[in-house]
Enzyme design. Structure first.
Site, PDB file in Angstrom:
ATOM      1  N   LYS A 175     -27.540   7.408   1.654  1.00 48.49           N
ATOM      2  CA  LYS A 175     -26.367   6.519   1.686  1.00 48.49           C
ATOM      3  C   LYS A 175     -26.603   5.340   2.627  1.00 48.49           C
ATOM      4  CE  LYS A 175     -23.395   9.636   3.134  1.00 48.49           C
ATOM      5  NZ  LYS A 175     -24.254  10.821   3.286  1.00 48.49           N
ATOM      6  N   ARG A 233     -14.712  11.847   4.213  1.00 48.30           N
ATOM      7  CA  ARG A 233     -15.572  13.018   4.170  1.00 48.30           C
ATOM      8  C   ARG A 233     -14.770  14.289   3.905  1.00 48.30           C
ATOM      9  NH1 ARG A 233     -20.436  11.081   7.222  1.00 48.30           N
ATOM     10  NH2 ARG A 233     -21.968  12.740   7.224  1.00 48.30           N
ATOM     11  N   ARG A 239     -36.859  12.260   8.791  1.00 48.45           N
ATOM     12  CA  ARG A 239     -36.168  10.975   8.859  1.00 48.45           C
ATOM     13  C   ARG A 239     -36.324  10.292  10.227  1.00 48.45           C
ATOM     14  NH1 ARG A 239     -29.952  10.505   7.073  1.00 48.45           N
ATOM     15  NH2 ARG A 239     -29.458  11.693   8.947  1.00 48.45           N
ATOM     16  N   ARG A 263     -32.872  11.381  14.845  1.00 49.17           N
ATOM     17  CA  ARG A 263     -31.497  11.659  15.253  1.00 49.17           C
ATOM     18  C   ARG A 263     -31.370  13.054  15.860  1.00 49.17           C
ATOM     19  NH1 ARG A 263     -27.497   9.896  10.486  1.00 49.17           N
ATOM     20  NH2 ARG A 263     -26.608  11.890  11.130  1.00 49.17           N
ATOM     21  N   ARG A 275     -24.710  20.877   8.680  1.00 51.07           N
ATOM     22  CA  ARG A 275     -24.130  19.679   8.052  1.00 51.07           C
ATOM     23  C   ARG A 275     -24.058  19.840   6.537  1.00 51.07           C
ATOM     24  NH1 ARG A 275     -28.253  15.912  10.335  1.00 51.07           N
ATOM     25  NH2 ARG A 275     -27.387  14.259   9.039  1.00 51.07           N
TER      26      ARG A 275
HETATM   27  P1  AMP Z   1     -23.794  10.574   9.308  1.00 54.80           P
HETATM   28  O1  AMP Z   1     -24.543   9.538  10.091  1.00 54.80           O
HETATM   29  O2  AMP Z   1     -22.978   9.984   8.201  1.00 54.80           O
HETATM   30  O3  AMP Z   1     -24.691  11.693   8.836  1.00 54.80           O
HETATM   31  O4  AMP Z   1     -22.740  11.247  10.316  1.00 54.80           O
HETATM   32  C1  AMP Z   1     -23.164  11.904  11.483  1.00 54.80           C
HETATM   33  C2  AMP Z   1     -22.044  12.737  12.059  1.00 54.80           C
HETATM   34  O5  AMP Z   1     -20.934  11.907  12.397  1.00 54.80           O
HETATM   35  C3  AMP Z   1     -21.466  13.794  11.132  1.00 54.80           C
HETATM   36  O6  AMP Z   1     -22.233  14.995  11.118  1.00 54.80           O
HETATM   37  C4  AMP Z   1     -20.082  14.001  11.751  1.00 54.80           C
HETATM   38  O7  AMP Z   1     -20.167  14.769  12.947  1.00 54.80           O
HETATM   39  C5  AMP Z   1     -19.707  12.594  12.153  1.00 54.80           C
HETATM   40  N1  AMP Z   1     -18.997  11.894  11.057  1.00 54.80           N
HETATM   41  C6  AMP Z   1     -19.464  10.871  10.287  1.00 54.80           C
HETATM   42  N2  AMP Z   1     -18.548  10.484   9.396  1.00 54.80           N
HETATM   43  C7  AMP Z   1     -17.459  11.266   9.592  1.00 54.80           C
HETATM   44  C8  AMP Z   1     -16.174  11.372   8.957  1.00 54.80           C
HETATM   45  N3  AMP Z   1     -15.800  10.574   7.937  1.00 54.80           N
HETATM   46  N4  AMP Z   1     -15.322  12.315   9.428  1.00 54.80           N
HETATM   47  C9  AMP Z   1     -15.649  13.109  10.452  1.00 54.80           C
HETATM   48  N5  AMP Z   1     -16.852  13.089  11.079  1.00 54.80           N
HETATM   49  C10 AMP Z   1     -17.743  12.174  10.656  1.00 54.80           C
END
Ligand code: AMP
Length: 214
Positions: free
Chosen positions: A13, A88, A127, A160, A171
Site C-alpha cells: 500500500k 482499518r 522490508r 521497522r 499484525r
Molecule cells: P502501517 O504502517 O500501516 O503498517 O501501520 C503501522 C501501525 O500503526 C499498525 O500496526 C497500527 O498499530 C497503527 N495504525 C496504522 N493505521 C491505523 C489505523 N487506521 N487504526 C489504528 N491503528 C493504526
C-alpha cells in the site's frame, strides 16, 4: 480525486500509494507514517500510540479518526487525498463516511490490494524503509543500489520495529479479525474494486491505474 487503499500489512500500500498519489497530484495520507512521526516527535498522541504499535495492535479509534479528519480538511488536500491504512476497521469506516458527508466530500475509489499470507510474510521480513522520504525497498526483491541508502533521496534505510516475526504475525491476525470485515462494509459500494497485488511492482501499479481510471 479521493481514494481509499486497503489491504493486509506488506501488500504494498505504501509503495503503490505514494506513486498513485503522485500521479494524480493528491496527498498520500499513510496512517502508519503519521503515527510513526508522532511517536518520533514524542507528542502526547505519539506516546499513547507507541505501545499499541510496538505490539502490532490497532491504535484506538478516537486517536486516528481525529488525526485523519484534520489532514483531510487541510489546505494541501484541495486536489484530493489517498488514504493508506485508514480505515482499518468498520467503526473507522463509518466515522470516515460521516466526516466526508459533513465536509461535502466523497470517495471515488475504494481499492482492496490482496496477496497470499506467504507472499506477505516474505515481503514484510525483508522490508526496508527510507527514514527521510518513506520510500520502500526489499533486501531481495528490490534492493537499493547502495546498501543502507535510499536511491531516491540518499536517506538512510531502516527496518521497522514492528517488522519482526512475532509482531508481523500479530499484525496479520489483527488484519484478519478487524480489517478484513471492511470487505463486507465496502463490497456493495460501486466505488469498490479489488486488485491482485502478488505480481511485480510495475504490474501491480498497472492494475491499480486501470482500477482508478476505469
Ligand atoms: P502501517 O504502517 O500501516 O503498517 O501501520 C503501522 C501501525 O500503526 C499498525 O500496526 C497500527 O498499530 C497503527 N495504525 C496504522 N493505521 C491505523 C489505523 N487506521 N487504526 C489504528 N491503528 C493504526
Amino acid at each position: 480525486m479521493n481514494i481509499v487503499l486497503f489491504g493486509p500489512p506488506g501488500v504494498g500500500k505504501g509503495t503503490q500509494g505514494l506513486k498513485l498519489a503522485h500521479e494524480f497530484n493528491i496527498i498520500h495520507l499513510a496512517m502508519g507514517d503519521l503515527l510513526r512521526a508522532a511517536v518520533a516527535e514524542k507528542t502526547e498522541l505519539g506516546l499513547k500510540a507507541k505501545a499499541f504499535m510496538d505490539a502490532g495492535k490497532l491504535v484506538t479509534d478516537e486517536l486516528v479518526i481525529g488525526m485523519i479528519e484534520a489532514r483531510i480538511v487541510a489546505a494541501d488536500a484541495v486536489h484530493g487525498f489517498l488514504l493508506d491504512g485508514f480505515p482499518r476497521n468498520v467503526a473507522q469506516a463509518a466515522a470516515l463516511d460521516e466526516m466526508l458527508h459533513e465536509h461535502g466530500l466523497k470517495i471515488e475509489h475504494i481499492v482492496l490490494m490482496d496477496a497470499s499470507k506467504e507472499a506477505l510474510l516474505q515481503r514484510l521480513a525483508g522490508r526496508l524503509t527510507c527514514s527521510a522520504c518513506g520510500f520502500g525497498f526489499h533486501r531481495h526483491y528490490s534492493p537499493p543500489k547502495i546498501e543502507g541508502q535510499c536511491d531516491k533521496c540518499g536517506g538512510s534505510l531502516y527496518q521497522r520495529a514492528d517488522d519482526t516475526e512475532e509482531v508481523i504475525l500479530q499484525r496479520l491476525e489483527v488484519y484478519a479479525e478487524q480489517t478484513a470485515p471492511l470487505l463486507e462494509f465496502y463490497g456493495q459500494n460501486e466505488a469498490f474494486c479489488k486488485v491482485n497485488a502478488e505480481a511485480g511492482l510495475d504490474e501491480v501499479y498497472t492494475s491499480l491505474l486501470a482500477a482508478v481510471k476505469g
